[in-house]
Design a protein around this motif. Structure first.
Motif, PDB file in Angstrom:
ATOM      1  N   UNK A 245     -12.569  63.166  13.838  1.00 29.23           N
ATOM      2  CA  UNK A 245     -13.595  62.927  14.853  1.00 29.23           C
ATOM      3  C   UNK A 245     -13.500  63.916  16.013  1.00 29.23           C
ATOM      4  N   UNK A 246     -12.761  65.008  15.832  1.00 30.23           N
ATOM      5  CA  UNK A 246     -12.559  65.976  16.914  1.00 30.23           C
ATOM      6  C   UNK A 246     -13.866  66.563  17.427  1.00 30.23           C
ATOM      7  N   UNK A 247     -14.913  66.564  16.595  1.00 37.54           N
ATOM      8  CA  UNK A 247     -16.195  67.144  17.035  1.00 37.54           C
ATOM      9  C   UNK A 247     -16.803  66.377  18.201  1.00 37.54           C
ATOM     10  N   UNK A 248     -16.321  65.169  18.481  1.00 36.43           N
ATOM     11  CA  UNK A 248     -16.869  64.379  19.580  1.00 36.43           C
ATOM     12  C   UNK A 248     -16.369  64.849  20.942  1.00 36.43           C
ATOM     13  N   UNK A 249     -15.335  65.684  20.957  1.00 37.58           N
ATOM     14  CA  UNK A 249     -14.746  66.119  22.217  1.00 37.58           C
ATOM     15  C   UNK A 249     -15.141  67.570  22.489  1.00 37.58           C
ATOM     16  N   UNK A 250     -16.267  67.747  23.173  1.00 40.71           N
ATOM     17  CA  UNK A 250     -16.731  69.085  23.522  1.00 40.71           C
ATOM     18  C   UNK A 250     -16.358  69.417  24.957  1.00 40.71           C
ATOM     19  N   UNK A 251     -16.261  70.710  25.224  1.00 43.90           N
ATOM     20  CA  UNK A 251     -15.759  71.172  26.520  1.00 43.90           C
ATOM     21  C   UNK A 251     -16.500  70.582  27.717  1.00 43.90           C
ATOM     22  N   UNK A 252     -17.843  70.602  27.754  1.00 46.22           N
ATOM     23  CA  UNK A 252     -18.516  70.061  28.946  1.00 46.22           C
ATOM     24  C   UNK A 252     -18.212  68.582  29.169  1.00 46.22           C
ATOM     25  N   UNK A 253     -18.155  67.816  28.093  1.00 44.92           N
ATOM     26  CA  UNK A 253     -17.900  66.384  28.220  1.00 44.92           C
ATOM     27  C   UNK A 253     -16.465  66.109  28.652  1.00 44.92           C
ATOM     28  N   UNK A 254     -15.508  66.843  28.064  1.00 52.07           N
ATOM     29  CA  UNK A 254     -14.109  66.669  28.458  1.00 52.07           C
ATOM     30  C   UNK A 254     -13.913  67.036  29.922  1.00 52.07           C
ATOM     31  N   UNK A 281     -14.663  82.717  14.254  1.00 49.07           N
ATOM     32  CA  UNK A 281     -15.753  82.584  13.300  1.00 49.07           C
ATOM     33  C   UNK A 281     -16.904  81.764  13.860  1.00 49.07           C
ATOM     34  N   UNK A 282     -16.603  80.913  14.863  1.00 48.02           N
ATOM     35  CA  UNK A 282     -17.654  80.094  15.459  1.00 48.02           C
ATOM     36  C   UNK A 282     -18.144  80.645  16.787  1.00 48.02           C
ATOM     37  N   UNK A 283     -17.553  81.714  17.262  1.00 48.26           N
ATOM     38  CA  UNK A 283     -17.878  82.201  18.590  1.00 48.26           C
ATOM     39  C   UNK A 283     -19.329  82.649  18.711  1.00 48.26           C
ATOM     40  N   UNK A 284     -19.933  83.033  17.601  1.00 45.02           N
ATOM     41  CA  UNK A 284     -21.323  83.469  17.668  1.00 45.02           C
ATOM     42  C   UNK A 284     -22.265  82.309  17.967  1.00 45.02           C
ATOM     43  N   UNK A 285     -21.832  81.108  17.672  1.00 46.28           N
ATOM     44  CA  UNK A 285     -22.685  79.921  17.836  1.00 46.28           C
ATOM     45  C   UNK A 285     -22.116  79.064  18.956  1.00 46.28           C
ATOM     46  N   UNK A 286     -22.713  79.179  20.144  1.00 43.11           N
ATOM     47  CA  UNK A 286     -22.164  78.461  21.295  1.00 43.11           C
ATOM     48  C   UNK A 286     -22.419  76.971  21.236  1.00 43.11           C
ATOM     49  N   UNK A 287     -23.262  76.523  20.305  1.00 39.10           N
ATOM     50  CA  UNK A 287     -23.480  75.083  20.151  1.00 39.10           C
ATOM     51  C   UNK A 287     -22.447  74.446  19.238  1.00 39.10           C
ATOM     52  N   UNK A 288     -21.808  75.264  18.396  1.00 37.71           N
ATOM     53  CA  UNK A 288     -20.851  74.712  17.441  1.00 37.71           C
ATOM     54  C   UNK A 288     -19.639  74.153  18.169  1.00 37.71           C
ATOM     55  N   UNK A 289     -19.202  72.941  17.804  1.00 37.62           N
ATOM     56  CA  UNK A 289     -17.997  72.383  18.435  1.00 37.62           C
ATOM     57  C   UNK A 289     -16.767  73.155  17.999  1.00 37.62           C
ATOM     58  N   UNK A 290     -15.747  73.164  18.850  1.00 40.94           N
ATOM     59  CA  UNK A 290     -14.492  73.825  18.545  1.00 40.94           C
ATOM     60  C   UNK A 290     -13.365  72.820  18.684  1.00 40.94           C
ATOM     61  N   UNK A 291     -12.497  72.818  17.706  1.00 40.88           N
ATOM     62  CA  UNK A 291     -11.463  71.793  17.689  1.00 40.88           C
ATOM     63  C   UNK A 291     -10.507  71.927  18.858  1.00 40.88           C
ATOM     64  N   UNK A 292     -10.299  73.128  19.348  1.00 38.20           N
ATOM     65  CA  UNK A 292      -9.351  73.347  20.427  1.00 38.20           C
ATOM     66  C   UNK A 292      -9.993  73.290  21.805  1.00 38.20           C
ATOM     67  N   UNK A 293     -11.283  72.975  21.866  1.00 37.37           N
ATOM     68  CA  UNK A 293     -11.975  72.970  23.153  1.00 37.37           C
ATOM     69  C   UNK A 293     -11.377  71.950  24.113  1.00 37.37           C
ATOM     70  N   UNK A 294     -10.958  70.795  23.612  1.00 40.16           N
ATOM     71  CA  UNK A 294     -10.411  69.760  24.493  1.00 40.16           C
ATOM     72  C   UNK A 294      -9.134  70.246  25.170  1.00 40.16           C
ATOM     73  N   UNK A 295      -8.240  70.873  24.395  1.00 40.53           N
ATOM     74  CA  UNK A 295      -6.998  71.382  24.974  1.00 40.53           C
ATOM     75  C   UNK A 295      -7.264  72.519  25.943  1.00 40.53           C
ATOM     76  N   UNK A 296      -8.114  73.460  25.564  1.00 36.40           N
ATOM     77  CA  UNK A 296      -8.415  74.592  26.436  1.00 36.40           C
ATOM     78  C   UNK A 296      -9.056  74.136  27.741  1.00 36.40           C
ATOM     79  N   UNK A 297      -9.914  73.131  27.658  1.00 40.73           N
ATOM     80  CA  UNK A 297     -10.545  72.616  28.870  1.00 40.73           C
ATOM     81  C   UNK A 297      -9.514  71.958  29.770  1.00 40.73           C
ATOM     82  N   UNK A 298      -8.615  71.163  29.187  1.00 40.31           N
ATOM     83  CA  UNK A 298      -7.575  70.512  29.986  1.00 40.31           C
ATOM     84  C   UNK A 298      -6.690  71.546  30.676  1.00 40.31           C
ATOM     85  N   UNK A 299      -6.322  72.602  29.953  1.00 40.01           N
ATOM     86  CA  UNK A 299      -5.493  73.648  30.552  1.00 40.01           C
ATOM     87  C   UNK A 299      -6.230  74.350  31.685  1.00 40.01           C
ATOM     88  N   UNK A 300      -7.554  74.501  31.522  1.00 38.51           N
ATOM     89  CA  UNK A 300      -8.337  75.211  32.528  1.00 38.51           C
ATOM     90  C   UNK A 300      -8.503  74.405  33.809  1.00 38.51           C
TER      91      UNK A 300
END
Length: 448
Positions: A245-254, A281-300
């Motif tokens: 269910x990692x796709x539910x945690x996107x950077x703006x929401x986190x 591989x997903x960087x071209x599509x800014x709408x695509x969820x990223x599994x590491x977005x939650x961690x990167x957002x928390x670190x930021x």
């Protein structure tokens, strides 16, 4: 006298007054409607194609949520909301989504002109795009007389189970002895805070909070409902019950969840996943969820960072590389998921201090006699790390805590491991007096 240059506007207004509002915008001095979109997908496509600098969206636009507004921002498009006369629920929803300027559909052309000018010239406060404070302040700021916002502490470490969750849980428990604390499980690979505390997997937790943030329904009351108090002073926002269910945690929401959490507790401790690389591989599509977005957002967004490694040859090598990986993230705000969340601090700017490195499971059998001295010398030589915190290896005490579904402070308050984590907490809560805690069984916690 009209302006020589007008700014292009794209509109997606799912309302009966759409034609009248478009005509009013066309009559302004500085704006012209270049595209009238049928739905949100059409609006995002128009933004990606560069057809507008401002997007007008109605409160009832289907599928409008925080990630969609983030996608508009990634294309350099400012969003302004439009509501019908006296539509207070619609205005409230738009503002909770982070829309800074909301227009009434019955405004005159010169009033629309002024409002869009204000949007164009608006300077955003530190802390993220349109993060509305729980008290309704769109700036998300507090006055000098208001309560002090929370310190967000991200607990991170490399792969190999170095003890991130154990440190995060017990650090939160120690901080809760001094001030209200919220523990957030953002590990998208193997969330385990709920299991360590004996809570039900079915508790809504962080997924529910992120979903509410997506839809503009996350406020203090909503966050408190999904983050129950498991011991006096400590709330827990449990992680994903299933890793898929990692796709539910996107950077703006986190980011919005953590911004709201700052007003729910004095300390927010975040248990992060190990992976911090961006998926190219997903960087071209800014709408695509990223599994590491939650961690990167928390670190930021974190004010403080605790890096956990294990005291053995493999764990120390991973720790050295992990610190280097953090250094390579020169500016987390440049990553695709975070690039359009303004004012997110990158790691080098975090309070002007380097990460606090915690070496876990220290024992002579793994590195030889005088392990702390040996580890200090090795990490100083190969990673330039000199100020370390050490946690002794105490498997029996940890097993007892896990078996009881509780914290070290409750199951073994005099253990060396508990005292070491309490000393770590003192570094963040030294000015705060310790409160006397009455023991209360966790089995009495109401679980959703």
């Amino acid at each position: 006298m009209g302006r020589a240059v007008t700014r292009p506007v794209i509109a997606a207004l799912d309302a009966a007054w759409e034609s009248e509002l478009v005509a009013a915008v066309e009559a302004t001095a500085g704006y012209t409607v270049t595209r009238r979109c049928a739905d949100l997908a059409d609006l995002l496509a128009a933004a990606a194609a560069g057809h507008g600098q401002i997007a007008l969206v109605s409160a009832d636009l289907r599928a409008l949520d925080r990630p969609a507004l983030h996608e508009l921002a990634s294309h350099g498009v400012e969003a302004a909301g439009v509501v019908g006369p006296d539509d207070e629920p619609g205005e409230r929803r738009l503002r909770q989504l982070g829309v800074e300027v909301v227009l009434r559909a019955d405004l005159a052309s010169h009033e629309i002109d002024d409002a869009l000018d204000a949007l164009a010239s608006r300077t955003r406060p530190h802390g993220g795009r349109g993060e509305a404070a729980p008290d309704g302040d769109p700036a998300g700021s507090k006055t000098a007389e208001g309560p002090q916002p929370a310190t967000v502490i991200a607990v991170w470490g490399p792969t190999g189970a170095p003890g991130r969750t154990t440190v995060a849980l017990n650090l939160a428990a120690e901080l809760a002895l001094r001030a209200p604390t919220l523990l957030v499980d953002l590990d998208t690979y193997g969330a385990s805070v709920a299991q360590l505390l004996g809570l039900l997997d079915e508790a809504p937790g962080v997924a529910a909070a992120a979903r509410a943030a997506d839809q503009g329904g996350l406020d203090l009351a909503a966050l408190a409902r999904v983050a129950p108090e498991v011991t006096p002073g400590m709330r827990v926002l449990t992680g994903l019950p299933r890793a898929q269910r990692w796709t539910e945690l996107r950077a703006p929401s986190v980011a919005h969840v953590l911004a709201t959490a700052r007003h729910l507790a004095r300390f927010v401790v975040v248990d992060c996943g190990f992976a911090i690389e961006d998926d190219e591989e997903l960087s071209y599509d800014t709408l695509a969820p990223r599994r590491n977005a939650a961690t990167l957002t928390a670190l930021a967004v974190a004010d403080e960072l605790v890096v956990v490694g294990t005291a053995d040859p493999v764990g120390l090598q991973r720790l050295v590389r992990a610190v280097q990986d953090l250094t390579d993230l020169a500016d987390l705000a440049d990553l695709p998921d975070l690039a359009d969340l303004p004012d997110l601090p990158g790691l080098p700017a975090r309070s002007g201090r380097p990460p606090r490195v915690v070496v876990n499971r220290v024992r002579p059998g793994a590195v030889g006699p005088r392990p702390e001295q040996r580890i200090t010398e090795a990490l100083g030589r190969f990673a330039g790390l000199g100020d370390l915190d050490f946690l002794p290896d105490d498997r029996a005490t940890l097993d007892a805590a896990v078996f009881a579904g509780t914290t070290l402070a409750e199951v073994a308050p005099q253990s060396a491991l508990r005292r070491a984590i309490a000393a770590l907490a003192d570094a963040y809560a030294a000015p705060l007096p310790e409160r006397r805690r009455r023991h209360r069984s966790r089995r009495g916690v109401v679980r959703s």
